[in-house]
Design an enzyme around this catalytic site. Sequence first.
Site, mmCIF file in Angstrom:
data_model
loop_
_atom_site.group_PDB
_atom_site.id
_atom_site.type_symbol
_atom_site.label_atom_id
_atom_site.label_comp_id
_atom_site.label_asym_id
_atom_site.label_seq_id
_atom_site.Cartn_x
_atom_site.Cartn_y
_atom_site.Cartn_z
ATOM 1 N N LYS A 57 -8.098 -89.899 -41.575
ATOM 2 C CA LYS A 57 -8.137 -90.678 -42.824
ATOM 3 C C LYS A 57 -9.560 -91.150 -43.126
ATOM 4 C CE LYS A 57 -5.844 -94.812 -42.994
ATOM 5 N NZ LYS A 57 -6.749 -95.943 -43.331
ATOM 6 N N LYS B 290 -5.534 -106.890 -41.316
ATOM 7 C CA LYS B 290 -5.282 -105.485 -41.678
ATOM 8 C C LYS B 290 -4.190 -105.450 -42.750
ATOM 9 C CE LYS B 290 -8.298 -103.889 -38.740
ATOM 10 N NZ LYS B 290 -9.547 -103.268 -39.186
ATOM 11 N N GLN C 195 -16.243 -100.573 -42.142
ATOM 12 C CA GLN C 195 -16.186 -100.710 -43.606
ATOM 13 C C GLN C 195 -17.347 -101.564 -44.108
ATOM 14 O OE1 GLN C 195 -12.176 -101.971 -44.488
ATOM 15 N NE2 GLN C 195 -11.315 -100.050 -43.746
ATOM 16 N N ASP D 86 -7.017 -99.649 -34.617
ATOM 17 C CA ASP D 86 -5.826 -99.239 -35.380
ATOM 18 C C ASP D 86 -4.697 -98.754 -34.468
ATOM 19 O OD1 ASP D 86 -7.280 -99.852 -37.615
ATOM 20 O OD2 ASP D 86 -7.864 -97.779 -38.028
ATOM 21 N N ARG E 274 -1.252 -108.014 -37.937
ATOM 22 C CA ARG E 274 -0.644 -107.148 -36.916
ATOM 23 C C ARG E 274 -0.374 -107.882 -35.601
ATOM 24 N NH1 ARG E 274 -4.008 -101.575 -38.557
ATOM 25 N NH2 ARG E 274 -2.696 -101.108 -40.371
ATOM 26 N N SER F 279 -17.366 -103.835 -37.914
ATOM 27 C CA SER F 279 -16.515 -103.240 -38.940
ATOM 28 C C SER F 279 -17.232 -102.058 -39.580
ATOM 29 C CB SER F 279 -16.197 -104.284 -40.020
ATOM 30 O OG SER F 279 -15.786 -103.629 -41.208
ATOM 31 N N ARG G 252 -14.490 -90.432 -46.626
ATOM 32 C CA ARG G 252 -15.952 -90.307 -46.704
ATOM 33 C C ARG G 252 -16.352 -88.968 -47.313
ATOM 34 N NH1 ARG G 252 -14.515 -94.134 -43.193
ATOM 35 N NH2 ARG G 252 -16.009 -95.716 -42.495
HETATM 36 O O1 SPQ Z 1 -8.481 -98.485 -44.929
HETATM 37 P P1 SPQ Z 1 -7.707 -99.574 -44.251
HETATM 38 O O2 SPQ Z 1 -6.573 -100.015 -45.123
HETATM 39 O O3 SPQ Z 1 -8.559 -100.723 -43.816
HETATM 40 O O4 SPQ Z 1 -7.066 -98.899 -42.939
HETATM 41 C C1 SPQ Z 1 -7.081 -99.217 -41.532
HETATM 42 C C2 SPQ Z 1 -5.795 -98.511 -40.937
HETATM 43 O O5 SPQ Z 1 -5.079 -99.072 -40.099
HETATM 44 O O6 SPQ Z 1 -5.603 -97.365 -41.315
HETATM 45 C C3 SPQ Z 1 -7.081 -100.713 -41.205
HETATM 46 F F1 SPQ Z 1 -6.119 -101.372 -41.630
HETATM 47 O O7 SPQ Z 1 -8.177 -98.577 -40.860
HETATM 48 C C4 SPQ Z 1 -9.555 -98.984 -40.981
HETATM 49 C C5 SPQ Z 1 -10.047 -99.481 -39.633
HETATM 50 O O8 SPQ Z 1 -9.291 -100.542 -39.135
HETATM 51 C C6 SPQ Z 1 -10.337 -97.775 -41.430
HETATM 52 C C7 SPQ Z 1 -11.815 -97.908 -41.209
HETATM 53 C C8 SPQ Z 1 -12.752 -96.956 -41.846
HETATM 54 O O9 SPQ Z 1 -12.324 -95.854 -42.251
HETATM 55 O O10 SPQ Z 1 -13.945 -97.295 -41.944
HETATM 56 C C9 SPQ Z 1 -12.343 -98.874 -40.356
HETATM 57 C C10 SPQ Z 1 -11.517 -99.905 -39.687
HETATM 58 O O11 SPQ Z 1 -11.607 -101.121 -40.412
HETATM 59 P P2 SPQ Z 1 -12.813 -102.156 -40.220
HETATM 60 O O12 SPQ Z 1 -12.407 -103.349 -41.030
HETATM 61 O O13 SPQ Z 1 -12.863 -102.454 -38.757
HETATM 62 O O14 SPQ Z 1 -14.037 -101.554 -40.721
#
Ligand code: SPQ
Length: 425
Positions: free
Chosen positions: A20, A339, A167, A312, A343, A165, A25
């Site tokens: 995913k 999340k 993200q 995750d 969770r 993170s 990306r």
């Molecule tokens: O995209 P989303 O909704 O945040 O999805 C999750 C998941 O469980 O699929 C988190 F709820 O994954 C994130 C992950 O926890 C996907 C991600 C990424 O693709 O950069 C990074 C992680 O989040 P974060 O907040 O640690 O950057």
Amino acid sequence: MSNIQRNEALRGEITVPGDKSISHRAVMFGSLADGLTEVTNFLQGADCLSTIECFRSLGIEIENTPGRILIHGKGLHGLQAPSIVLDAGNSGTTTRLISGILAAQPFETTLTGDASIQKRPMRRIMEPLSMMGADITSLNNNDCAPLHIKGSRLHGIHYHSKVASAQVKSAILLAGLYADAETKVTEPVVSRNHSEIMLRYFGANVKTEGTTAHISPEPRLTGQCVRVPGDISSAAYFIAAGLCVPGSELLIKNVGINPTRDGILRIALAMGGNITILNENHDGEPTADLLVKYSRLHGITIKGDIIPTLIDELPVINIMAAAAEGTTVIQDAAELKVKESNRIDVMVENLTAMGADITGTEDGMIIEGGKPLHGAVIDSHLDHRIAMSFTVAALLAKGETTIKGRDCINISYPSFYEDLETLRR
Ligand code: SPQ
């Protein structure tokens, strides 16, 4: 609603869908590159389809044909003002990463998502993007989406993030593509590094030194062919089921084993799991086949730097811990609270309903394993990872389990139940 029964043994071979994080990306970077990007093994889950729709609304032609996605990129400065509010659906990745891009565009955008997205914290990206000069506001004044983003001239900064993170890091690096000088992000612990790897592949100048990532502004990104590896987060349900359902033996093909994502493998092995890593391929994002056999697991402590590499997977690791002998302690995982659902609370609520001994803490949980599980009515809270984790728990439980809202699996793994069925015969 649908009922799941205990299973005797799971056997066979399975290929999980594309990753995913990497699928998102590929669409984003392909849109910002010059020329055509071809993506194969793209995850056709609702989250990644939200990313496609957002970039279509920003004027990018994206063909979603069986077997491949074609993105007709228009370069770093080719996006157009959308005529509608952008909708990220349930996807935190879409919301946070696209904000970094929108912060630098010569137009204004409003970005929203579903009820869950409208509760997830956005201050973590609003703060660094504002430090870069972005004009970004939370329309309900609660630091959550909907966000209004007025594109601005951005400055390079060195940001020290409080959370590990990907993200947050990626939003800043994407804004850094448009900044007037180099941009740096330092994290407390390295989070998944798919953005760094793929941005480099598209031609950006991205360097990493320890927990700091640097990006130089205004690169020429060029369209590429991206083959997305299988998602280790989706493979995790079959790793857990293969280890915990007596008599099981599973071969999971073509799974991404990037070291910033492979914590589930390291933890499963440390719990006594019998997993053999076969056919490793280190050409680009590393992949391997995983041979998983039923094992008697024991509890362990999971904390510190490994947490971002399995964040995750912690819901399904909880199920493994409930099946294991002894105590499992999970610490440093407060991020689980923000999340798609909280969770920590949701795992405690549902595992308790199935007869497990679990206590929630401020930053994780403590599970006394080995208590027999029984069927129950499980509330997924519309969180895909909760629905799939409790499907694994149901395979171990005496009696029938019902998972409310289980269709939320479409977010990351639409064929999950069909794939599971092929292993139950
Ligand atoms: O995209 P989303 O909704 O945040 O999805 C999750 C998941 O469980 O699929 C988190 F709820 O994954 C994130 C992950 O926890 C996907 C991600 C990424 O693709 O950069 C990074 C992680 O989040 P974060 O907040 O640690 O950057």
